[in-house]
Design a protein around this motif. Structure first.
Motif, mmCIF file in Angstrom:
data_model
loop_
_atom_site.group_PDB
_atom_site.id
_atom_site.type_symbol
_atom_site.label_atom_id
_atom_site.label_comp_id
_atom_site.label_asym_id
_atom_site.label_seq_id
_atom_site.Cartn_x
_atom_site.Cartn_y
_atom_site.Cartn_z
ATOM 1 N N LEU A 19 3.176 -56.640 -10.166
ATOM 2 C CA LEU A 19 3.161 -57.994 -9.598
ATOM 3 C C LEU A 19 3.240 -57.954 -8.069
ATOM 4 O O LEU A 19 2.536 -58.696 -7.379
ATOM 5 N N GLY A 20 4.084 -57.108 -7.529
ATOM 6 C CA GLY A 20 4.193 -57.004 -6.080
ATOM 7 C C GLY A 20 2.917 -56.506 -5.436
ATOM 8 O O GLY A 20 2.500 -57.011 -4.383
ATOM 9 N N PHE A 21 2.285 -55.506 -6.046
ATOM 10 C CA PHE A 21 1.028 -54.991 -5.505
ATOM 11 C C PHE A 21 -0.060 -56.057 -5.552
ATOM 12 O O PHE A 21 -0.848 -56.195 -4.613
ATOM 13 N N PHE A 22 -0.098 -56.816 -6.631
ATOM 14 C CA PHE A 22 -1.085 -57.897 -6.727
ATOM 15 C C PHE A 22 -0.857 -58.941 -5.635
ATOM 16 O O PHE A 22 -1.809 -59.406 -4.996
ATOM 17 N N ALA A 23 0.400 -59.309 -5.407
ATOM 18 C CA ALA A 23 0.705 -60.326 -4.385
ATOM 19 C C ALA A 23 0.331 -59.823 -2.998
ATOM 20 O O ALA A 23 -0.278 -60.552 -2.193
ATOM 21 N N ALA A 24 0.687 -58.569 -2.681
ATOM 22 C CA ALA A 24 0.372 -58.031 -1.356
ATOM 23 C C ALA A 24 -1.133 -57.872 -1.168
ATOM 24 O O ALA A 24 -1.666 -58.150 -0.093
ATOM 25 N N GLY A 25 -1.830 -57.408 -2.212
ATOM 26 C CA GLY A 25 -3.284 -57.275 -2.105
ATOM 27 C C GLY A 25 -3.969 -58.616 -1.932
ATOM 28 O O GLY A 25 -4.910 -58.743 -1.137
ATOM 29 N N MET A 26 -3.494 -59.615 -2.661
ATOM 30 C CA MET A 26 -4.064 -60.952 -2.510
ATOM 31 C C MET A 26 -3.840 -61.477 -1.106
ATOM 32 O O MET A 26 -4.736 -62.073 -0.488
ATOM 33 N N LEU A 27 -2.641 -61.261 -0.554
ATOM 34 C CA LEU A 27 -2.344 -61.722 0.800
ATOM 35 C C LEU A 27 -3.261 -61.048 1.820
ATOM 36 O O LEU A 27 -3.777 -61.703 2.730
ATOM 37 N N SER A 51 0.170 -66.724 -3.455
ATOM 38 C CA SER A 51 0.525 -65.297 -3.493
ATOM 39 C C SER A 51 2.024 -65.071 -3.539
ATOM 40 O O SER A 51 2.482 -63.987 -3.918
ATOM 41 N N THR A 52 2.806 -66.067 -3.139
ATOM 42 C CA THR A 52 4.257 -65.900 -3.204
ATOM 43 C C THR A 52 4.804 -65.997 -4.623
ATOM 44 O O THR A 52 5.940 -65.558 -4.868
ATOM 45 N N VAL A 53 4.018 -66.564 -5.551
ATOM 46 C CA VAL A 53 4.511 -66.723 -6.929
ATOM 47 C C VAL A 53 4.711 -65.369 -7.601
ATOM 48 O O VAL A 53 5.815 -65.063 -8.081
ATOM 49 N N PRO A 54 3.691 -64.492 -7.682
ATOM 50 C CA PRO A 54 3.951 -63.173 -8.266
ATOM 51 C C PRO A 54 4.953 -62.354 -7.462
ATOM 52 O O PRO A 54 5.699 -61.548 -8.024
ATOM 53 N N ALA A 55 4.979 -62.543 -6.149
ATOM 54 C CA ALA A 55 5.953 -61.808 -5.343
ATOM 55 C C ALA A 55 7.375 -62.242 -5.690
ATOM 56 O O ALA A 55 8.290 -61.407 -5.782
ATOM 57 N N ALA A 56 7.575 -63.557 -5.885
ATOM 58 C CA ALA A 56 8.902 -64.046 -6.250
ATOM 59 C C ALA A 56 9.309 -63.559 -7.645
ATOM 60 O O ALA A 56 10.494 -63.296 -7.893
ATOM 61 N N LEU A 57 8.344 -63.422 -8.554
ATOM 62 C CA LEU A 57 8.655 -62.892 -9.887
ATOM 63 C C LEU A 57 8.967 -61.405 -9.834
ATOM 64 O O LEU A 57 9.762 -60.901 -10.642
ATOM 65 N N ALA A 58 8.361 -60.698 -8.890
ATOM 66 C CA ALA A 58 8.569 -59.247 -8.814
ATOM 67 C C ALA A 58 9.977 -58.896 -8.349
ATOM 68 O O ALA A 58 10.510 -57.841 -8.740
ATOM 69 N N ALA A 79 9.386 -47.191 -8.596
ATOM 70 C CA ALA A 79 8.512 -48.342 -8.829
ATOM 71 C C ALA A 79 9.177 -49.637 -8.377
ATOM 72 O O ALA A 79 8.534 -50.518 -7.785
ATOM 73 N N ALA A 80 10.490 -49.754 -8.611
ATOM 74 C CA ALA A 80 11.210 -50.958 -8.188
ATOM 75 C C ALA A 80 11.261 -51.048 -6.667
ATOM 76 O O ALA A 80 11.140 -52.137 -6.089
ATOM 77 N N ALA A 81 11.438 -49.906 -5.986
ATOM 78 C CA ALA A 81 11.467 -49.919 -4.524
ATOM 79 C C ALA A 81 10.123 -50.343 -3.950
ATOM 80 O O ALA A 81 10.057 -51.138 -3.006
ATOM 81 N N TRP A 82 9.022 -49.825 -4.514
ATOM 82 C CA TRP A 82 7.698 -50.244 -4.059
ATOM 83 C C TRP A 82 7.460 -51.722 -4.358
ATOM 84 O O TRP A 82 6.821 -52.431 -3.558
ATOM 85 N N ALA A 83 7.961 -52.197 -5.473
ATOM 86 C CA ALA A 83 7.795 -53.620 -5.807
ATOM 87 C C ALA A 83 8.471 -54.502 -4.764
ATOM 88 O O ALA A 83 7.912 -55.520 -4.339
ATOM 89 N N LEU A 84 9.678 -54.127 -4.336
ATOM 90 C CA LEU A 84 10.362 -54.909 -3.308
ATOM 91 C C LEU A 84 9.619 -54.858 -1.977
ATOM 92 O O LEU A 84 9.553 -55.857 -1.248
ATOM 93 N N PHE A 85 9.045 -53.700 -1.658
ATOM 94 C CA PHE A 85 8.281 -53.594 -0.408
ATOM 95 C C PHE A 85 7.050 -54.481 -0.453
ATOM 96 O O PHE A 85 6.776 -55.220 0.513
ATOM 97 N N TYR A 86 6.294 -54.432 -1.544
ATOM 98 C CA TYR A 86 5.091 -55.263 -1.653
ATOM 99 C C TYR A 86 5.454 -56.748 -1.611
ATOM 100 O O TYR A 86 4.770 -57.552 -0.952
ATOM 101 N N LEU A 89 6.065 -58.712 1.838
ATOM 102 C CA LEU A 89 4.980 -59.151 2.724
ATOM 103 C C LEU A 89 4.663 -60.638 2.542
ATOM 104 O O LEU A 89 4.761 -61.413 3.515
ATOM 105 N N PRO A 90 4.280 -61.103 1.346
ATOM 106 C CA PRO A 90 4.012 -62.546 1.221
ATOM 107 C C PRO A 90 5.262 -63.401 1.354
ATOM 108 O O PRO A 90 5.208 -64.491 1.932
ATOM 109 N N LEU A 91 6.386 -62.920 0.835
ATOM 110 C CA LEU A 91 7.608 -63.712 0.951
ATOM 111 C C LEU A 91 8.070 -63.798 2.402
ATOM 112 O O LEU A 91 8.575 -64.838 2.841
ATOM 113 N N GLY A 92 7.896 -62.716 3.162
ATOM 114 C CA GLY A 92 8.282 -62.747 4.564
ATOM 115 C C GLY A 92 7.429 -63.702 5.377
ATOM 116 O O GLY A 92 7.947 -64.454 6.219
#
Length: 303
Positions: A19-27, A51-58, A79-86, A89-92
């Motif tokens: 989910l995080g990768f999808f949100a960051a890629g979409m952004l 794009s913040t919706v999948p990021a917020a779920l991640a 995987a969880a650390a990468w999810a938080l990093f991705y 980006l949109p949440l920030g």
């Protein structure tokens, strides 16, 4: 006998990474399409919000994965650390915009002259879609003064032509593209080389007679295109466009120069092309330009 331990797997951590990768890629795609492509600003804002919706779920899924790693040593910590990093980006970006939306006044048009703002040569027109905005009123100008009291015009102890050249130079250096100007003839130095005079003397009687032009039929009258009234003497206006560096948000700019006695007064107006709120970016563009103009004309700036 070899004993083999099977570690549990945190599925929430790996789902969060997707989910995080999808949100960051979409952004990233949305920003590039807006900065360099045909995506309009209202669509850009809407897609960034989506794009913040999948990021917020991640984020909660990643936290669950980290908790499972701490409790039972489940796979998925990386995987969880990468999810938080991705997801950051949109949440920030959304958090930064929300903070500025609440902290800055709801205005989209700022001017260094609140009493007589520079007028547009070509009124900016853009389809606002769902980002409708109210007209600029006196209350809007008062809100600008309360938020940006340092945004004022400049008076330079210099001739109009010198200040005009500096205004154009600073505009080009700061990515402000001039699209129209009026009154630039007032910025031309008064001294101009005279055209060579025709030779004088008596006419040669043996010379061939000059040919007389034959009049042609008068052309049919045509309606002239409407034109703007001439600029007041000693006034120059330049209209330009610019975009922010990272997000490519479009802004319209008009610069006015007025010659008063032996000084030149420069005023600036900056307006966001879309939406009722410029997040304070318009004032930053205007102040940055004025500071750069002060540096260019160092030594002739007055109060």
């Amino acid at each position: 006998m070899t004993i083999r331990y099977d570690r549990p797997v945190s599925r929430s951590a790996f789902l969060a990474r997707r989910l995080g990768f999808f949100a960051a890629g979409m952004l990233a795609i949305v920003i590039l399409a807006h900065r360099f492509g045909p995506l309009t600003t209202p669509d850009f804002v809407a897609l960034v919000a989506i794009s913040t919706v999948p990021a917020a779920l991640a984020v909660p899924l990643a936290l669950i994965g980290l908790a499972r790693l701490w409790q039972v040593g489940a796979l998925g910590g990386v995987a969880a650390a990468w999810a938080l990093f991705y997801a950051t980006l949109p949440l920030g970006l959304t958090g930064w915009a929300a903070m500025r939306y609440l902290d800055r006044p709801p205005i989209y048009d700022v001017s260094s002259d609140l009493v007589d703002p520079p007028q547009w040569l070509r009124p900016p027109a853009a389809r606002q879609q769902w980002m409708e905005r109210p007209p600029v009123t006196q209350a809007t100008r008062e809100a600008q003064y309360g938020a940006y009291p340092g945004l004022t015009g400049r008076r330079y102890e210099g001739a109009l032509d010198r200040v005009y050249e500096a205004v154009r130079k600073v505009a080009n250096a700061n990515g402000i593209r001039i699209i129209a100007e009026r009154g630039q003839e007032f910025a031309v130095p008064e001294f101009q080389p005279l055209a060579p005079a025709a030779p004088s003397g008596a006419a040669d009687p043996n010379a061939e007679p000059l040919s007389v032009p034959v009049p042609s039929p008068r052309p049919e009258p045509q309606l002239a295109a409407p034109s703007l009234p001439p600029e007041p003497v000693g006034t120059v206006r330049l209209q330009a466009t610019t975009r922010t560096f990272a997000l490519g948000l479009p802004f319209d700019v008009v610069i006015r120069l007025r010659e008063e006695a032996e000084t030149t007064l420069v005023d600036l107006r900056v307006a966001s092309r879309y939406g009722p709120h410029d997040l304070g970016i318009g004032a930053e563009i205007a102040e940055h330009y004025m500071h750069a103009l002060d540096a260019e004309l160092l030594g002739i700036a007055g109060d």
